[in-house]
Design an enzyme around this catalytic site. Structure first.
Site, short mmCIF file in Angstrom:
data_model
loop_
_atom_site.label_atom_id
_atom_site.label_comp_id
_atom_site.label_asym_id
_atom_site.label_seq_id
_atom_site.Cartn_x
_atom_site.Cartn_y
_atom_site.Cartn_z
N LYS A 53 32.66 41.75 39.48
CA LYS A 53 32.91 40.93 40.67
C LYS A 53 31.66 40.12 41.04
O LYS A 53 31.75 38.94 41.36
CB LYS A 53 33.37 41.83 41.83
CG LYS A 53 34.77 42.41 41.58
CD LYS A 53 35.19 43.50 42.55
CE LYS A 53 36.55 44.09 42.10
NZ LYS A 53 37.06 45.16 42.94
N GLN A 97 34.91 48.81 47.71
CA GLN A 97 35.44 49.25 46.41
C GLN A 97 36.06 50.65 46.52
O GLN A 97 35.46 51.55 47.09
CB GLN A 97 34.31 49.23 45.36
CG GLN A 97 34.75 49.56 43.95
CD GLN A 97 35.68 48.51 43.34
OE1 GLN A 97 35.62 47.33 43.68
NE2 GLN A 97 36.55 48.94 42.45
N ASP A 120 40.72 41.57 49.88
CA ASP A 120 41.58 42.42 49.04
C ASP A 120 43.05 42.31 49.49
O ASP A 120 43.95 42.73 48.76
CB ASP A 120 41.15 43.90 49.18
CG ASP A 120 40.35 44.39 47.99
OD1 ASP A 120 40.60 43.91 46.86
OD2 ASP A 120 39.49 45.27 48.19
N1 GUN Z 1 39.65 49.79 43.00
C1 GUN Z 1 40.55 49.54 42.02
N2 GUN Z 1 41.19 48.36 42.26
C2 GUN Z 1 40.66 47.88 43.40
C3 GUN Z 1 40.90 46.69 44.15
O1 GUN Z 1 41.74 45.84 43.82
N3 GUN Z 1 40.15 46.54 45.28
C4 GUN Z 1 39.23 47.46 45.66
N4 GUN Z 1 38.56 47.23 46.79
N5 GUN Z 1 38.99 48.56 44.99
C5 GUN Z 1 39.70 48.76 43.86
#
Ligand code: GUN
Length: 305
Positions: A53, A97, A120
Protein backbone atom coordinates in the site's frame (compact mmCIF):
# COMPACT_ATOMS: atom_id res chain seq x y z
CA UNK A 1 -9.48 -21.56 -23.41
CA UNK A 2 -10.73 -18.75 -21.17
CA UNK A 3 -9.67 -15.14 -21.50
CA UNK A 4 -7.30 -14.22 -18.66
CA UNK A 5 -8.56 -11.16 -16.80
CA UNK A 6 -5.26 -9.47 -16.01
CA UNK A 7 -5.92 -7.70 -12.71
CA UNK A 8 -2.35 -6.47 -12.48
CA UNK A 9 -2.61 -4.69 -15.84
CA UNK A 10 -5.95 -3.11 -14.92
CA UNK A 11 -4.63 -2.08 -11.49
CA UNK A 12 -1.66 -0.40 -13.22
CA UNK A 13 -4.11 1.54 -15.36
CA UNK A 14 -6.10 2.63 -12.28
CA UNK A 15 -2.89 3.71 -10.51
CA UNK A 16 -1.81 5.70 -13.60
CA UNK A 17 -5.16 7.50 -13.50
CA UNK A 18 -4.68 8.36 -9.82
CA UNK A 19 -1.15 9.60 -10.57
CA UNK A 20 -2.43 11.82 -13.41
CA UNK A 21 -5.12 13.27 -11.11
CA UNK A 22 -2.55 13.98 -8.38
CA UNK A 23 -0.35 15.74 -10.97
CA UNK A 24 -3.33 17.76 -12.22
CA UNK A 25 -4.00 18.85 -8.62
CA UNK A 26 -0.36 19.90 -8.23
CA UNK A 27 -0.60 21.95 -11.43
CA UNK A 28 -3.52 23.83 -9.83
CA UNK A 29 -1.51 24.41 -6.65
CA UNK A 30 -3.44 21.78 -4.69
CA UNK A 31 -1.66 19.45 -2.27
CA UNK A 32 -1.30 15.71 -2.79
CA UNK A 33 -3.88 13.43 -1.16
CA UNK A 34 -2.62 11.79 2.05
CA UNK A 35 -3.27 8.28 3.32
CA UNK A 36 -2.56 7.27 6.93
CA UNK A 37 -1.88 3.57 7.42
CA UNK A 38 -2.09 2.16 10.94
CA UNK A 39 -0.36 -1.18 11.46
CA UNK A 40 -0.65 -2.54 15.01
CA UNK A 41 2.09 -5.02 15.90
CA UNK A 42 4.13 -7.07 13.45
CA UNK A 43 1.87 -9.65 11.79
CA UNK A 44 4.02 -10.84 8.84
CA UNK A 45 1.19 -10.96 6.25
CA UNK A 46 -0.05 -7.50 7.32
CA UNK A 47 3.47 -6.13 6.97
CA UNK A 48 3.59 -7.38 3.38
CA UNK A 49 0.17 -5.84 2.58
CA UNK A 50 1.07 -2.51 4.19
CA UNK A 51 4.34 -2.40 2.27
CA UNK A 52 2.39 -2.81 -0.98
CA UNK A 53 0.00 0.00 0.00
CA UNK A 54 2.85 2.39 0.89
CA UNK A 55 4.62 1.54 -2.39
CA UNK A 56 1.44 2.33 -4.35
CA UNK A 57 1.25 5.72 -2.58
CA UNK A 58 4.84 6.49 -3.63
CA UNK A 59 4.13 5.45 -7.21
CA UNK A 60 1.07 7.70 -7.54
CA UNK A 61 2.42 10.70 -5.64
CA UNK A 62 -0.01 10.20 -2.74
CA UNK A 63 1.53 11.12 0.62
CA UNK A 64 1.68 8.19 3.02
CA UNK A 65 1.75 8.52 6.78
CA UNK A 66 2.61 5.42 8.80
CA UNK A 67 1.66 4.75 12.38
CA UNK A 68 3.03 1.50 13.78
CA UNK A 69 2.00 1.14 17.42
CA UNK A 70 3.22 -1.90 19.36
CA UNK A 71 0.91 -4.93 19.64
CA UNK A 72 0.15 -4.14 23.33
CA UNK A 73 -1.50 -0.78 22.52
CA UNK A 74 -4.77 -0.37 24.47
CA UNK A 75 -8.15 0.33 22.88
CA UNK A 76 -8.09 3.84 24.36
CA UNK A 77 -4.66 4.53 22.91
CA UNK A 78 -5.77 3.25 19.50
CA UNK A 79 -8.87 5.44 19.71
CA UNK A 80 -6.74 8.49 20.50
CA UNK A 81 -4.49 7.69 17.56
CA UNK A 82 -7.50 7.45 15.24
CA UNK A 83 -8.99 10.66 16.69
CA UNK A 84 -5.76 12.51 16.01
CA UNK A 85 -5.80 11.35 12.37
CA UNK A 86 -9.52 12.20 12.10
CA UNK A 87 -8.79 15.75 13.24
CA UNK A 88 -5.71 16.27 11.07
CA UNK A 89 -6.90 18.36 8.07
CA UNK A 90 -4.04 17.09 5.91
CA UNK A 91 -5.07 13.43 6.26
CA UNK A 92 -7.65 12.32 3.66
CA UNK A 93 -7.78 8.59 4.27
CA UNK A 94 -7.26 6.36 7.30
CA UNK A 95 -6.69 2.63 7.02
CA UNK A 96 -6.37 0.40 10.07
CA UNK A 97 -4.83 -2.82 8.80
CA UNK A 98 -6.68 -5.97 9.86
CA UNK A 99 -6.49 -8.30 11.67
CA UNK A 100 -5.88 -6.47 14.95
CA UNK A 101 -4.46 -8.28 18.01
CA UNK A 102 -7.17 -10.23 19.84
CA UNK A 103 -7.44 -7.89 22.86
CA UNK A 104 -8.59 -5.05 20.56
CA UNK A 105 -12.12 -4.51 19.28
CA UNK A 106 -11.64 -4.17 15.52
CA UNK A 107 -15.22 -3.02 14.86
CA UNK A 108 -14.92 -0.27 17.47
CA UNK A 109 -11.71 0.94 15.81
CA UNK A 110 -13.23 0.89 12.31
CA UNK A 111 -16.36 2.70 13.52
CA UNK A 112 -14.14 5.38 15.07
CA UNK A 113 -12.71 6.40 11.67
CA UNK A 114 -14.52 9.47 10.32
CA UNK A 115 -16.77 8.31 7.46
CA UNK A 116 -15.27 10.91 5.08
CA UNK A 117 -11.82 9.38 5.70
CA UNK A 118 -12.96 5.74 5.64
CA UNK A 119 -11.04 4.66 2.52
CA UNK A 120 -11.66 0.97 3.29
CA UNK A 121 -15.41 1.62 3.08
CA UNK A 122 -16.01 -0.35 6.30
CA UNK A 123 -17.81 2.33 8.34
CA UNK A 124 -21.54 1.59 8.86
CA UNK A 125 -22.44 4.95 7.32
CA UNK A 126 -20.62 4.07 4.08
CA UNK A 127 -22.01 0.55 4.17
CA UNK A 128 -25.49 2.04 4.59
CA UNK A 129 -24.92 4.34 1.63
CA UNK A 130 -23.97 1.33 -0.49
CA UNK A 131 -27.08 -0.47 0.76
CA UNK A 132 -29.17 2.49 -0.36
CA UNK A 133 -27.35 2.81 -3.71
CA UNK A 134 -25.96 6.23 -2.80
CA UNK A 135 -22.45 7.43 -3.67
CA UNK A 136 -19.85 7.05 -0.93
CA UNK A 137 -16.57 5.35 -0.11
CA UNK A 138 -16.96 1.68 -1.03
CA UNK A 139 -14.85 -1.36 -0.08
CA UNK A 140 -11.74 -1.48 -2.27
CA UNK A 141 -11.76 -5.11 -3.44
CA UNK A 142 -15.32 -5.36 -4.76
CA UNK A 143 -15.35 -1.83 -6.19
CA UNK A 144 -12.12 -2.41 -8.12
CA UNK A 145 -13.38 -5.82 -9.33
CA UNK A 146 -16.56 -4.16 -10.61
CA UNK A 147 -14.54 -1.48 -12.41
CA UNK A 148 -12.44 -4.14 -14.12
CA UNK A 149 -15.48 -6.21 -15.15
CA UNK A 150 -17.15 -3.12 -16.61
CA UNK A 151 -13.94 -2.11 -18.43
CA UNK A 152 -13.87 -5.57 -20.03
CA UNK A 153 -17.47 -5.15 -21.17
CA UNK A 154 -18.84 -7.95 -18.97
CA UNK A 155 -22.63 -7.86 -19.27
CA UNK A 156 -24.28 -8.04 -15.83
CA UNK A 157 -27.85 -6.94 -16.45
CA UNK A 158 -30.20 -9.91 -16.12
CA UNK A 159 -27.34 -12.38 -15.60
CA UNK A 160 -27.05 -14.88 -12.78
CA UNK A 161 -24.26 -13.93 -10.38
CA UNK A 162 -23.11 -16.15 -7.53
CA UNK A 163 -20.91 -14.70 -4.79
CA UNK A 164 -19.19 -17.37 -2.77
CA UNK A 165 -18.48 -15.87 0.68
CA UNK A 166 -20.41 -13.48 2.93
CA UNK A 167 -17.71 -11.29 4.48
CA UNK A 168 -18.34 -7.61 5.10
CA UNK A 169 -15.12 -6.78 3.22
CA UNK A 170 -15.90 -8.61 -0.03
CA UNK A 171 -18.90 -10.96 -0.24
CA UNK A 172 -21.75 -8.76 1.00
CA UNK A 173 -20.63 -5.52 -0.73
CA UNK A 174 -19.85 -7.39 -3.96
CA UNK A 175 -23.36 -8.86 -3.96
CA UNK A 176 -24.87 -5.37 -3.53
CA UNK A 177 -22.74 -3.93 -6.34
CA UNK A 178 -23.75 -6.75 -8.72
CA UNK A 179 -27.38 -6.18 -7.76
CA UNK A 180 -26.96 -2.47 -8.52
CA UNK A 181 -25.89 -3.53 -12.03
CA UNK A 182 -29.12 -5.54 -12.32
CA UNK A 183 -27.63 -9.03 -11.94
CA UNK A 184 -29.70 -11.72 -10.20
CA UNK A 185 -27.52 -12.41 -7.20
CA UNK A 186 -27.10 -15.43 -4.95
CA UNK A 187 -24.81 -15.31 -1.93
CA UNK A 188 -23.49 -18.79 -1.17
CA UNK A 189 -21.19 -19.72 1.71
CA UNK A 190 -19.65 -22.56 3.68
CA UNK A 191 -23.06 -23.80 4.92
CA UNK A 192 -24.76 -23.71 1.51
CA UNK A 193 -26.08 -27.11 0.46
CA UNK A 194 -24.86 -28.39 -2.87
CA UNK A 195 -22.37 -25.65 -3.68
CA UNK A 196 -21.41 -27.21 -7.02
CA UNK A 197 -24.91 -26.88 -8.45
CA UNK A 198 -25.37 -23.33 -7.06
CA UNK A 199 -22.04 -22.29 -8.64
CA UNK A 200 -23.03 -24.05 -11.85
CA UNK A 201 -25.86 -21.53 -12.35
CA UNK A 202 -23.52 -18.56 -12.36
CA UNK A 203 -22.81 -16.49 -15.45
CA UNK A 204 -20.59 -14.47 -13.12
CA UNK A 205 -18.93 -16.37 -10.28
CA UNK A 206 -17.07 -14.48 -7.56
CA UNK A 207 -15.13 -16.72 -5.17
CA UNK A 208 -14.24 -15.05 -1.87
CA UNK A 209 -14.42 -17.82 0.68
CA UNK A 210 -10.73 -18.39 1.54
CA UNK A 211 -10.52 -22.09 0.74
CA UNK A 212 -7.70 -23.06 -1.65
CA UNK A 213 -8.91 -24.69 -4.85
CA UNK A 214 -12.46 -25.20 -3.55
CA UNK A 215 -14.10 -24.41 -6.90
CA UNK A 216 -13.45 -27.21 -9.38
CA UNK A 217 -13.65 -26.85 -13.14
CA UNK A 218 -16.74 -29.09 -13.16
CA UNK A 219 -18.59 -26.55 -10.95
CA UNK A 220 -18.21 -23.77 -13.52
CA UNK A 221 -20.82 -23.03 -16.17
CA UNK A 222 -19.17 -23.07 -19.61
CA UNK A 223 -18.37 -19.50 -20.68
CA UNK A 224 -18.84 -17.99 -17.19
CA UNK A 225 -16.78 -15.04 -15.95
CA UNK A 226 -14.86 -16.15 -12.85
CA UNK A 227 -13.40 -13.66 -10.37
CA UNK A 228 -11.13 -15.33 -7.82
CA UNK A 229 -10.70 -13.16 -4.72
CA UNK A 230 -8.98 -15.87 -2.65
CA UNK A 231 -5.31 -15.56 -1.81
CA UNK A 232 -4.29 -18.75 -0.02
CA UNK A 233 -0.85 -20.09 0.84
CA UNK A 234 -0.75 -23.84 0.20
CA UNK A 235 1.97 -25.78 2.01
CA UNK A 236 0.44 -29.27 2.12
CA UNK A 237 1.60 -31.59 -0.64
CA UNK A 238 -1.46 -33.86 -0.44
CA UNK A 239 -3.76 -30.83 -0.94
CA UNK A 240 -1.57 -29.51 -3.75
CA UNK A 241 -1.69 -32.85 -5.55
CA UNK A 242 -5.49 -32.68 -5.51
CA UNK A 243 -5.99 -29.06 -6.53
CA UNK A 244 -3.13 -28.61 -9.01
CA UNK A 245 -3.90 -31.58 -11.26
CA UNK A 246 -4.28 -29.17 -14.20
CA UNK A 247 -1.39 -26.92 -13.09
CA UNK A 248 1.80 -29.03 -13.03
CA UNK A 249 3.97 -25.88 -12.71
CA UNK A 250 2.26 -24.95 -9.43
CA UNK A 251 2.69 -28.46 -8.07
CA UNK A 252 6.37 -28.39 -9.04
CA UNK A 253 6.76 -25.03 -7.31
CA UNK A 254 5.08 -26.37 -4.17
CA UNK A 255 7.46 -29.35 -4.13
CA UNK A 256 10.47 -27.12 -4.70
CA UNK A 257 9.67 -24.20 -2.37
CA UNK A 258 7.33 -25.80 0.17
CA UNK A 259 4.62 -23.15 -0.38
CA UNK A 260 2.65 -21.69 -3.27
CA UNK A 261 -0.11 -19.08 -3.60
CA UNK A 262 -3.44 -20.15 -4.96
CA UNK A 263 -6.97 -18.81 -5.22
CA UNK A 264 -10.30 -20.33 -4.21
CA UNK A 265 -10.69 -21.59 -7.78
CA UNK A 266 -8.70 -24.34 -9.49
CA UNK A 267 -7.26 -21.99 -12.07
CA UNK A 268 -5.94 -24.63 -14.47
CA UNK A 269 -9.35 -26.33 -14.58
CA UNK A 270 -11.23 -23.01 -14.82
CA UNK A 271 -9.17 -22.04 -17.87
CA UNK A 272 -10.64 -25.01 -19.74
CA UNK A 273 -14.29 -24.16 -19.00
CA UNK A 274 -14.78 -20.47 -18.18
CA UNK A 275 -15.15 -17.60 -20.64
CA UNK A 276 -12.81 -15.42 -18.56
CA UNK A 277 -10.94 -15.90 -15.29
CA UNK A 278 -8.66 -13.93 -12.97
CA UNK A 279 -5.33 -15.55 -12.02
CA UNK A 280 -3.80 -15.73 -8.51
CA UNK A 281 -1.42 -14.03 -8.03
CA UNK A 282 -1.83 -11.12 -10.45
CA UNK A 283 -5.61 -10.93 -10.41
CA UNK A 284 -7.68 -9.36 -7.66
CA UNK A 285 -4.76 -8.69 -5.23
CA UNK A 286 -3.33 -5.72 -7.15
CA UNK A 287 -6.87 -4.42 -7.78
CA UNK A 288 -7.49 -4.06 -4.04
CA UNK A 289 -4.54 -1.69 -3.66
CA UNK A 290 -5.55 0.27 -6.75
CA UNK A 291 -9.07 0.60 -5.27
CA UNK A 292 -7.58 1.99 -2.07
CA UNK A 293 -5.59 4.67 -3.88
CA UNK A 294 -8.67 5.58 -5.93
CA UNK A 295 -10.68 5.93 -2.70
CA UNK A 296 -7.95 8.11 -1.17
CA UNK A 297 -8.05 10.44 -4.18
CA UNK A 298 -11.88 10.53 -4.08
CA UNK A 299 -11.89 11.20 -0.31
CA UNK A 300 -9.44 14.07 -0.82
CA UNK A 301 -11.49 15.62 -3.63
CA UNK A 302 -14.76 15.21 -1.72
CA UNK A 303 -13.33 16.91 1.34
CA UNK A 304 -12.20 19.73 -0.92
CA UNK A 305 -9.25 21.16 0.98
N1 GUN B 1 -6.74 -7.01 5.90
C1 GUN B 1 -7.04 -7.83 4.86
N2 GUN B 1 -7.74 -7.15 3.92
C2 GUN B 1 -7.87 -5.89 4.38
C3 GUN B 1 -8.49 -4.72 3.85
O1 GUN B 1 -9.07 -4.69 2.76
N3 GUN B 1 -8.41 -3.60 4.64
C4 GUN B 1 -7.78 -3.61 5.83
N4 GUN B 1 -7.77 -2.47 6.53
N5 GUN B 1 -7.21 -4.66 6.35
C5 GUN B 1 -7.25 -5.80 5.62
Amino acid sequence: MAQILDGKAYADKMLDEVKAAVEARAAQGLRAPALAVVLVGADPASQVYVKGKIAACARTGVTSIERRPASDITQDELNWLIDELNENPFVDGILVQLPLPKHLDAKAALHRIHPTKDVDGFHPLNQGRLFEGLPGLRPCTPSACMRMLKAHGVEMKGKRAVVLGRSEIVGKPMALMLLEEHATVTIAHSRTLDLPSVCGEADILVAAIGKPGLVEGSWIKPGAVVVDVGINRVTELALGERIFAAEPEKLAKLKEKGAVLCGDVRYGEALQVAGAVTPVPGGVGPLTIAGLLRNTLDACEQRGN
